[in-house]
Write a protein that holds these residues in place. Structure first.
Motif, mmCIF file in Angstrom:
data_model
loop_
_atom_site.group_PDB
_atom_site.id
_atom_site.type_symbol
_atom_site.label_atom_id
_atom_site.label_comp_id
_atom_site.label_asym_id
_atom_site.label_seq_id
_atom_site.Cartn_x
_atom_site.Cartn_y
_atom_site.Cartn_z
ATOM 1 N N GLU A 47 0.769 -1.288 0.033
ATOM 2 C CA GLU A 47 -0.109 -0.049 0.049
ATOM 3 C C GLU A 47 0.887 1.205 0.097
ATOM 4 O O GLU A 47 0.518 2.413 -0.594
ATOM 5 N N ILE A 48 2.055 1.174 0.353
ATOM 6 C CA ILE A 48 2.790 2.411 0.614
ATOM 7 C C ILE A 48 3.312 2.867 -0.818
ATOM 8 O O ILE A 48 3.265 3.969 -1.294
ATOM 9 N N TYR A 49 3.632 1.803 -1.722
ATOM 10 C CA TYR A 49 3.824 1.794 -3.128
ATOM 11 C C TYR A 49 2.641 2.510 -3.964
ATOM 12 O O TYR A 49 2.829 3.363 -4.536
ATOM 13 N N ASN A 51 0.231 4.350 -2.433
ATOM 14 C CA ASN A 51 0.191 5.805 -2.195
ATOM 15 C C ASN A 51 1.129 6.577 -2.826
ATOM 16 O O ASN A 51 1.003 7.554 -2.956
ATOM 17 N N ILE A 52 2.357 6.068 -2.829
ATOM 18 C CA ILE A 52 3.359 6.966 -3.529
ATOM 19 C C ILE A 52 2.954 7.377 -4.935
ATOM 20 O O ILE A 52 2.834 8.513 -5.420
ATOM 21 N N LYS A 55 0.357 9.989 -5.086
ATOM 22 C CA LYS A 55 0.655 11.052 -4.669
ATOM 23 C C LYS A 55 1.760 11.615 -5.853
ATOM 24 O O LYS A 55 1.747 13.065 -5.740
ATOM 25 N N ASP A 80 0.826 -0.397 6.534
ATOM 26 C CA ASP A 80 -0.040 0.589 6.348
ATOM 27 C C ASP A 80 -0.956 0.937 7.407
ATOM 28 O O ASP A 80 -1.021 -0.006 8.369
ATOM 29 N N ALA A 110 4.179 4.336 8.042
ATOM 30 C CA ALA A 110 4.163 4.272 6.360
ATOM 31 C C ALA A 110 3.720 5.345 5.932
ATOM 32 O O ALA A 110 4.392 5.620 4.697
ATOM 33 N N GLU A 111 2.803 6.439 6.653
ATOM 34 C CA GLU A 111 2.837 7.655 5.931
ATOM 35 C C GLU A 111 3.803 8.609 5.708
ATOM 36 O O GLU A 111 4.120 9.053 4.759
ATOM 37 N N THR A 114 6.041 7.239 2.919
ATOM 38 C CA THR A 114 5.514 7.542 1.503
ATOM 39 C C THR A 114 5.687 9.058 1.516
ATOM 40 O O THR A 114 6.214 9.255 0.262
ATOM 41 N N ASP A 115 5.518 10.094 2.435
ATOM 42 C CA ASP A 115 5.839 11.208 2.142
ATOM 43 C C ASP A 115 7.273 11.608 1.805
ATOM 44 O O ASP A 115 7.466 12.393 0.932
#
Length: 125
Positions: A47-49, A51-52, A55, A80, A110-111, A114-115
């Motif tokens: 899920e991290i990828y 979300n990347i 974004k 996540d 995770a956030e 991601t950021d």
């Protein structure tokens, strides 16, 4: 040509653990033309990828290739945020200590990763 550029960027991120401690980890990207390798410590959940990808500027048409267990070695699973609400996901969210001898990460990790990747991808040379 612009599409032929090669660059490597690094970012240090401070992650919280569930016992209110912290650990600093390093993430990196290696960009070769429109291919971006994402180097992360431990095992980030997919899920991290996703979300990347959501974004970053989609007009960049980048191919993202995740590379786990790099840089700081293994900090265990990086789930996540939603996995912290699933009782059956205890092993992934809080059981890291038994497998990796690292403190389990808080649900904000995770956030933050991601950021951090989004920032690195978006940064100019």
């Amino acid at each position: 040509a612009e599409g032929d550029e090669i660059s490597m960027r690094t970012e240090n991120i401070v992650l919280e653990t569930i016992n209110e401690g912290t650990m600093t980890v390093e993430i990196q990207i290696l960009k070769i033309a429109n291919i971006v390798f994402l180097f992360a410590p431990g095992e980030p959940f997919f899920e991290i990828y996703i979300n990347i990808r959501e974004k970053i500027n989609k007009s960049k048409r980048l191919f993202l290739i995740p590379v786990g267990y790099s840089n700081n070695g293994s900090i265990g699973y990086i789930p996540d945020k939603r996995y912290y609400k699933i009782k059956e996901a205890y092993y992934e969210t809080e059981g890291n200590y038994y497998s990796y001898q690292t403190l389990p990460l808080s649900n904000s990790s995770a956030e933050k990763i991601t950021d951090g990747f989004v920032k690195l991808i978006g940064r100019r040379k």
